[in-house]
Design an enzyme around this catalytic site. Structure first.
Site, mmCIF file in Angstrom:
data_model
loop_
_atom_site.group_PDB
_atom_site.id
_atom_site.type_symbol
_atom_site.label_atom_id
_atom_site.label_comp_id
_atom_site.label_asym_id
_atom_site.label_seq_id
_atom_site.Cartn_x
_atom_site.Cartn_y
_atom_site.Cartn_z
ATOM 1 N N PRO A 127 10.105 12.810 2.910
ATOM 2 C CG PRO A 127 8.993 14.872 3.064
ATOM 3 C CD PRO A 127 9.891 13.946 3.840
ATOM 4 N N GLY A 128 11.924 12.930 0.770
ATOM 5 C CA GLY A 128 12.946 12.651 -0.244
ATOM 6 C C GLY A 128 13.795 11.437 0.057
ATOM 7 C CB ILE A 156 5.175 8.608 10.474
ATOM 8 C CG1 ILE A 156 6.399 9.321 9.882
ATOM 9 C CG2 ILE A 156 5.506 7.952 11.806
ATOM 10 C CD1 ILE A 156 7.522 8.390 9.455
ATOM 11 C CD GLN A 278 -10.602 -29.145 -14.166
ATOM 12 O OE1 GLN A 278 -10.424 -28.815 -15.334
ATOM 13 N NE2 GLN A 278 -10.482 -30.398 -13.756
ATOM 14 C CB ILE A 336 -13.659 -16.041 -6.816
ATOM 15 C CG1 ILE A 336 -12.516 -16.959 -7.316
ATOM 16 C CG2 ILE A 336 -14.763 -16.877 -6.165
ATOM 17 C CD1 ILE A 336 -11.778 -17.679 -6.211
ATOM 18 N N GLY A 339 -18.663 -9.453 -10.505
ATOM 19 C CA GLY A 339 -19.119 -8.070 -10.367
ATOM 20 C C GLY A 339 -19.320 -7.663 -8.927
ATOM 21 C CD GLU A 362 8.194 -1.201 7.728
ATOM 22 O OE1 GLU A 362 9.363 -1.065 8.077
ATOM 23 O OE2 GLU A 362 7.348 -0.303 7.868
ATOM 24 C CD GLN A 366 9.539 -3.361 -7.231
ATOM 25 O OE1 GLN A 366 9.179 -2.704 -6.243
ATOM 26 N NE2 GLN A 366 8.696 -4.115 -7.921
#
Length: 382
Positions: A127-128, A156, A278, A336, A339, A362, A366
């Site tokens: 958690p930390g 996990i 195009q 593409i 809606g 993993e 950043q």
């Protein structure tokens, strides 16, 4: 430089692709909608050897090289990133600390159980403590010929379905990375419980939970390496896994690309298929470029692993780029479809959700950029 796959690599790729087409693709959206762990499919994967692609030949496995392993990962992820996470987290991520640091006796125990169908899980994140691995709080205390584990692991993969864990804990948090140790732990050991199951945005067919350790007694013989080796083992494991996650991200991108091409050829607007416009052609061309570039990056990292060459930087390049590719391609796939792409009737909204985790687990995008930047600084400072 040879861009051809070996006979074994191509055979494994084709087998994985056929399995994905027949046993995964038809059911993936249902698993996603139900937030359901697909036990029957996992059992089939075990029967055909897909759940054991990381087991070395000397321990009864296929002995695949990293290129072959990651080709399989890409094809299974093309079917469903969730079940691919289940496979990769068990036979690769959870088992890599064993591959890196285990004794022969330890490997026989771990791989023997894996070949019998026992699923593995890699217990590092807390958690930390996410990107800051050295900040983990789970404690391990030596008492006689055992270590007592106490702490909670977070996010996990396979946490609630695994039968064996590789667990990282610290002798003393004040020691930082020097106090971290790694253990092989049997799920049936008293004191282990599974916490809440995460209700995730994507990869919903994978099982993601907390794993809680309360006075869990682990035999000292189950320690991987020696005291203080855990941080090094974890870093080496993450280095290996990054090319794997890159391959997984490419599988999601490939799936989104393929259905986008098919849809663009069938969807009619202004009296003709939208692929004739195009604007759509350029989007598909950009997708194709990004996918091919990403595939070359993860294959380069995998090849360097197999050749015993330094691969940390190549793996970070591949993981970072391919994660971004998955997000970009999936986003354009939704565009593409228009809606329809925003509805659950079509698969692209699922690819969009599945893609996001590829920039997070993993090692975030950043963190990968930090690794890449540090390599640039190191090379240009010489």
């Amino acid at each position: 430089m040879d861009f051809r796959f070996t006979e074994e690599q191509e055979m494994m790729r084709r087998m994985a692709r056929d399995f994905a087409d027949n046993e995964i693709v038809p059911y993936a959206q249902e698993w996603d909608a139900k937030d359901e762990f697909p036990w029957e499919c996992v059992k089939k994967m075990q029967e055909v050897g897909l759940m054991n692609i990381g087991v070395p030949a000397e321990y009864g496995g296929p002995g695949l090289d990293h290129v072959a392993q990651n080709l399989v990962v890409e094809e299974i992820a093309r079917g469903d990133a969730g079940i691919c996470t289940t496979m990769a987290a068990s036979t690769l991520l959870a088992a890599d600390p064993v591959l890196i640091a285990a004794t022969d006796e330890q490997k026989k125990w771990w791989y023997g159980r894996e070949l019998e169908g026992v699923i593995g899980a890699f217990c590092l994140t807390e958690p930390g403590a996410g990107s800051d691995v050295a900040g983990l709080s789970t404690r391990c205390q030596k008492v006689g010929d055992e270590y007592i584990l106490n702490g909670t692991k977070q996010f996990i993969s396979n946490g609630g379905v695994a039968g064996q864990y590789t667990v990282f804990a610290t002798l003393d948090k004040k020691l930082g990375h020097k106090g971290i140790c790694a253990f092989m732990v049997d799920r049936d050991t008293p004191g282990i419980s599974v916490g809440k199951k995460e209700d995730k945005l994507g990869i919903r067919s994978s099982n993601t939970t907390q794993v809680i350790f309360e006075d869990v007694k682990v035999p000292a013989k189950n320690m991987l390496g020696k005291e203080g080796d855990g941080f090094k083992i974890a870093m080496k494991t993450l280095d290996i896994s990054r090319a794997c996650v890159a391959a997984m991200a490419l599988g999601v991108a490939q799936a989104a690309f393929e259905v986008s091409v098919k849809y663009a050829m069938e969807r009619q607007q202004f009296g003709k298929p939208i692929i004739s416009f195009q604007a759509i052609q350029f989007m598909l061309a950009d997708m194709a470029q990004l996918i091919e570039a990403g595939r070359l990056l993860y294959l380069e990292a995998s090849c360097k692993q197999d050749q015993g060459l330094p691969y940390t930087d190549a793996a970070s390049l591949a993981k970072c780029f391919c994660g971004d590719v998955a997000m970009k391609v999936a986003t354009d796939a939704v565009q593409i479809y228009g809606g329809y792409g925003y509805t659950k009737e079509y698969p692209v909204e699922k690819y969009f959700r599945d893609a996001k985790i590829m920039q997070i687990f993993e090692g975030t995008a950043q963190v990968q950029r930090i690794v890449i930047a540090n390599d640039i600084i190191r090379r240009f400072s010489k």
